[in-house]
Design a protein around this motif. Structure first.
Motif, PDB file in Angstrom:
ATOM      1  N   GLY A   1       0.756  -1.248   0.000  1.00  0.00           N
ATOM      2  CA  GLY A   1       0.000   0.000   0.000  1.00  0.00           C
ATOM      3  C   GLY A   1       0.784   1.294   0.000  1.00  0.00           C
ATOM      4  N   TYR A   2       2.015   1.295  -0.506  1.00  0.00           N
ATOM      5  CA  TYR A   2       2.808   2.514  -0.505  1.00  0.00           C
ATOM      6  C   TYR A   2       3.090   3.004  -1.918  1.00  0.00           C
ATOM      7  CZ  TYR A   2       3.395   1.587   4.404  1.00  0.00           C
ATOM      8  OH  TYR A   2       3.138   1.353   5.720  1.00  0.00           O
ATOM      9  N   ALA A   3       2.885   4.304  -2.140  1.00  0.00           N
ATOM     10  CA  ALA A   3       3.186   4.922  -3.433  1.00  0.00           C
ATOM     11  C   ALA A   3       4.669   5.270  -3.537  1.00  0.00           C
ATOM     12  CB  ALA A   3       2.344   6.177  -3.625  1.00  0.00           C
ATOM     13  N   ALA A   4       5.313   5.447  -2.418  1.00  0.00           N
ATOM     14  CA  ALA A   4       6.761   5.679  -2.360  1.00  0.00           C
ATOM     15  C   ALA A   4       7.274   4.990  -1.105  1.00  0.00           C
ATOM     16  CB  ALA A   4       7.081   7.172  -2.315  1.00  0.00           C
TER      17      ALA A   4
ATOM     18  N   GLY B   1       7.519  -1.992   2.916  1.00  0.00           N
ATOM     19  CA  GLY B   1       7.626  -1.911   4.366  1.00  0.00           C
ATOM     20  C   GLY B   1       7.330  -0.572   5.000  1.00  0.00           C
ATOM     21  N   GLY B   2       7.106   0.458   4.240  1.00  0.00           N
ATOM     22  CA  GLY B   2       6.802   1.768   4.811  1.00  0.00           C
ATOM     23  C   GLY B   2       7.061   2.860   3.805  1.00  0.00           C
ATOM     24  N   GLY B   3       6.565   4.062   4.125  1.00  0.00           N
ATOM     25  CA  GLY B   3       6.749   5.200   3.240  1.00  0.00           C
ATOM     26  C   GLY B   3       5.495   6.028   3.132  1.00  0.00           C
ATOM     27  N   LEU B   4       5.228   6.537   1.935  1.00  0.00           N
ATOM     28  CA  LEU B   4       4.068   7.377   1.657  1.00  0.00           C
ATOM     29  C   LEU B   4       2.934   6.490   1.166  1.00  0.00           C
ATOM     30  CD1 LEU B   4       2.927  10.258   1.444  1.00  0.00           C
ATOM     31  CD2 LEU B   4       3.917  10.384  -0.850  1.00  0.00           C
ATOM     32  N   ARG B   5       1.833   6.477   1.896  1.00  0.00           N
ATOM     33  CA  ARG B   5       0.730   5.564   1.607  1.00  0.00           C
ATOM     34  C   ARG B   5      -0.026   5.956   0.336  1.00  0.00           C
ATOM     35  NH1 ARG B   5      -0.035   1.536   4.407  1.00  0.00           N
ATOM     36  NH2 ARG B   5      -2.221   1.346   3.828  1.00  0.00           N
TER      37      ARG B   5
END
Length: 189
Positions: free
Chosen positions: A14-17, A152-156
């Motif tokens: 689910g991350y765009a970045a 694993g993480g970032g901009l949703r």
């Protein structure tokens, strides 16, 4: 009547970045996938951007100046350059690309009324600006490109706290594992 479409790459989680701000894992350099993206955006005559997404996409303004770009790069650059761009930013002094205007604030109702009167589609690009449009319930379709990666993480890609009822209209898979999904956003939620 024009449609407002939110479409971009997202990781399976689910991350765009990712946490470093990169979306290089998206697979857009796959020629078949890029040709599909070019074809999908032919109905789009205007892109709505936040500043960061605009700065990323402004690459396409000069992409044809590179020595011998691949055909899929040429095709998308021509599609992108032919479209109008509206950048919503309180910090961008002036645009660096042709056919571009800068707006200081995003007014969802004005955007909805404007898009409704068009005979072409408009995209809202970048998860931050798209979150404003999704919260205001003015997005007609969501078209994620699901990349076969977990970052694993970032901009949703999806904004927090915005439940949506979606109806699957179409889907397509690509040889690199990317899956394109086209959803209508149901208004009653």
């Amino acid at each position: 009547m024009g449609r407002l479409i939110y479409s971009m790459f997202t990781s399976l989680d689910g991350y765009a970045a990712d946490a470093s701000g990169s979306s290089d894992w998206g697979g857009a350099l796959d020629p078949a996938l890029h040709d599909f993206i070019s074809e999908q955006t032919r109905s789009v005559s205007t892109y709505l951007y936040g500043r960061r997404m605009y700065e990323t996409m402004s690459f396409w303004e000069t992409a044809l100046e590179a020595p011998d770009p691949p055909e899929f790069v040429r095709t998308y650059a021509q599609v992108w350059q032919a479209a109008d761009k509206v950048v919503y930013s309180s910090t961008l002094a002036e645009p660096t690309t042709a056919r571009t205007t800068v707006e200081r604030s995003f007014d969802p109702e004005a955007v909805r009324a404007w898009v409704s009167g068009l005979d072409h589609d408009v995209t809202v690009d970048g998860p931050t600006l798209a979150a404003h449009a999704l919260r205001a319930r003015i997005v007609d379709e969501v078209q994620p490109y699901l990349a076969p990666v977990s970052v694993g993480g970032g901009l949703r890609f999806w904004p927090e706290g915005v439940p949506l009822d979606l109806e699957l209209l179409e889907q397509r898979g690509f040889g690199n594992g990317t899956l394109w999904l086209r959803y209508a956003v149901r208004r009653a939620r």
